[in-house]
Design a protein around this motif. Structure first.
Motif, PDB file in Angstrom:
ATOM      1  N   ALA A  72       0.835  -1.194   0.000  1.00 42.39           N
ATOM      2  CA  ALA A  72       0.000   0.000   0.000  1.00 42.39           C
ATOM      3  C   ALA A  72       0.871   1.245   0.000  1.00 42.39           C
ATOM      4  CB  ALA A  72      -0.922   0.026   1.221  1.00 42.39           C
ATOM      5  N   LEU A  74       1.721   5.283   0.527  1.00 44.31           N
ATOM      6  CA  LEU A  74       1.442   6.156   1.668  1.00 44.31           C
ATOM      7  C   LEU A  74       1.165   7.576   1.207  1.00 44.31           C
ATOM      8  CD1 LEU A  74       4.308   4.828   3.948  1.00 44.31           C
ATOM      9  CD2 LEU A  74       1.879   4.283   4.136  1.00 44.31           C
ATOM     10  N   THR A 153      -1.892   5.302   5.062  1.00 41.64           N
ATOM     11  CA  THR A 153      -2.528   4.666   3.917  1.00 41.64           C
ATOM     12  C   THR A 153      -3.768   5.464   3.533  1.00 41.64           C
ATOM     13  OG1 THR A 153      -3.851   3.223   5.339  1.00 41.64           O
ATOM     14  CG2 THR A 153      -1.713   2.383   4.588  1.00 41.64           C
ATOM     15  N   SER A 154      -4.179   5.336   2.295  1.00 43.64           N
ATOM     16  CA  SER A 154      -5.335   6.096   1.835  1.00 43.64           C
ATOM     17  C   SER A 154      -6.595   5.729   2.608  1.00 43.64           C
ATOM     18  CB  SER A 154      -5.557   5.876   0.332  1.00 43.64           C
ATOM     19  OG  SER A 154      -5.772   4.506   0.052  1.00 43.64           O
ATOM     20  N   VAL A 197       6.584   2.330   0.940  1.00 40.49           N
ATOM     21  CA  VAL A 197       5.246   1.741   0.963  1.00 40.49           C
ATOM     22  C   VAL A 197       5.170   0.776   2.132  1.00 40.49           C
ATOM     23  CG1 VAL A 197       4.919   1.926  -1.532  1.00 40.49           C
ATOM     24  CG2 VAL A 197       5.833  -0.189  -0.558  1.00 40.49           C
ATOM     25  N   THR A 198       3.965   0.503   2.564  1.00 40.95           N
ATOM     26  CA  THR A 198       3.806  -0.521   3.582  1.00 40.95           C
ATOM     27  C   THR A 198       3.494  -1.833   2.885  1.00 40.95           C
ATOM     28  OG1 THR A 198       2.712  -1.112   5.664  1.00 40.95           O
ATOM     29  CG2 THR A 198       1.329  -0.164   3.932  1.00 40.95           C
ATOM     30  N   PHE A 238      -4.982  -0.731  -1.276  1.00 42.63           N
ATOM     31  CA  PHE A 238      -3.918  -1.725  -1.420  1.00 42.63           C
ATOM     32  C   PHE A 238      -3.681  -2.092  -2.874  1.00 42.63           C
ATOM     33  CE2 PHE A 238      -5.078  -2.526   3.030  1.00 42.63           C
ATOM     34  CZ  PHE A 238      -3.816  -2.627   3.607  1.00 42.63           C
TER      35      PHE A 238
END
Length: 244
Positions: A72, A74, A153-154, A197-198, A238
């Motif tokens: 995901a 950021l 995250t969105s 990113v995660t 995601f």
């Protein structure tokens, strides 16, 4: 639920926050390798060995990787009282007030911490890092104006941006995302190196039987191909991964 259905056993989620995710990760490392305990990890799993030094487990030897579920990007969001409408303006503001602006994170070693450090390095700015025990607490603080900005995250901030309680400046994905199409990318803003990113992946303890690992991997990959699962993950911001 897909894994529970595959094995005909009820799964129990045991959230163990703290220690930059090392508390929960340690439980996976020390669990019996019989398939009854597996764990979901994020980007901190990859970052912690470099950031924290000695850990209560060996990142490379104490785990069996099963599958990367999703990644995901950021979003950098600031409190609307901050006088910046772009990343460039935020960096200029930070340079004019060294040490005055702050960014919150879900803890040392988290992907959002890494993103903040990238902003600090790329922009050449002195901004304070405020680590919290989780993303929720850092979001509460930026909403209240106690800190200047967060990376999130969105799914975590979309509603707050829509309501005007936060201002989104840029997102770390290579292209604009379906979840927040109006938010420019850091590449478009001229800061392509800000790209943290995660991730979310599933691990088991070392020595977990290969047939079990392959079975769980197959279940997750099948689940990631289901339209309802794909729609849910995309709505949450995601990007679907899967694979070996």
């Amino acid at each position: 639920p897909f894994i529970s259905d595959e094995f005909g056993q009820q799964g129990v989620i045991d959230n163990r926050a703290g220690g930059s995710s090392t508390i929960g990760t340690q439980i996976i490392a020390r669990a019996t390798a019989d398939g009854h305990t597996i764990g979901m990890i994020d980007a901190a799993f990859l970052i912690n060995p470099s950031l924290l030094g000695k850990l209560p487990y060996d990142t490379q030897k104490d785990f069996t990787p099963i599958v990367l579920v999703a990644t995901a990007p950021l979003v950098l969001a600031i409190h609307p009282a901050v006088a910046a409408k772009s990343v460039r303006e935020l960096i200029a503001l930070a340079k004019a007030q060294p040490g005055k602006l702050s960014f919150g994170s879900a803890g040392n070693g988290s992907a959002v911490h890494l993103a903040g450090e990238q902003l600090r390095a790329v922009g050449g700015v002195d901004i304070q890092h405020i680590p919290y025990k989780g993303a929720g607490q850092s979001l509460t603080e930026v909403l209240g104006g106690q800190i200047t900005m967060v990376f999130a995250t969105s799914s975590g901030i979309r509603a707050h941006v829509a309501s005007g309680r936060l201002r989104a400046l840029a997102i770390t994905s290579p292209k604009r995302t379906q979840a927040m199409p109006d938010v420019t990318t850091f590449t478009e803003a001229g800061y392509a190196a800000i790209d943290a990113v995660t991730i979310n992946g599933i691990l088991a303890p070392a020595q977990t039987p290969k047939d079990y690992v392959q079975r769980v991997n197959a279940v997750v990959n099948r689940a990631l191909k289901k339209p309802e699962m794909q729609a849910k993950l995309v709505d949450l911001g995601f990007e679907i991964a899967g694979g070996t």
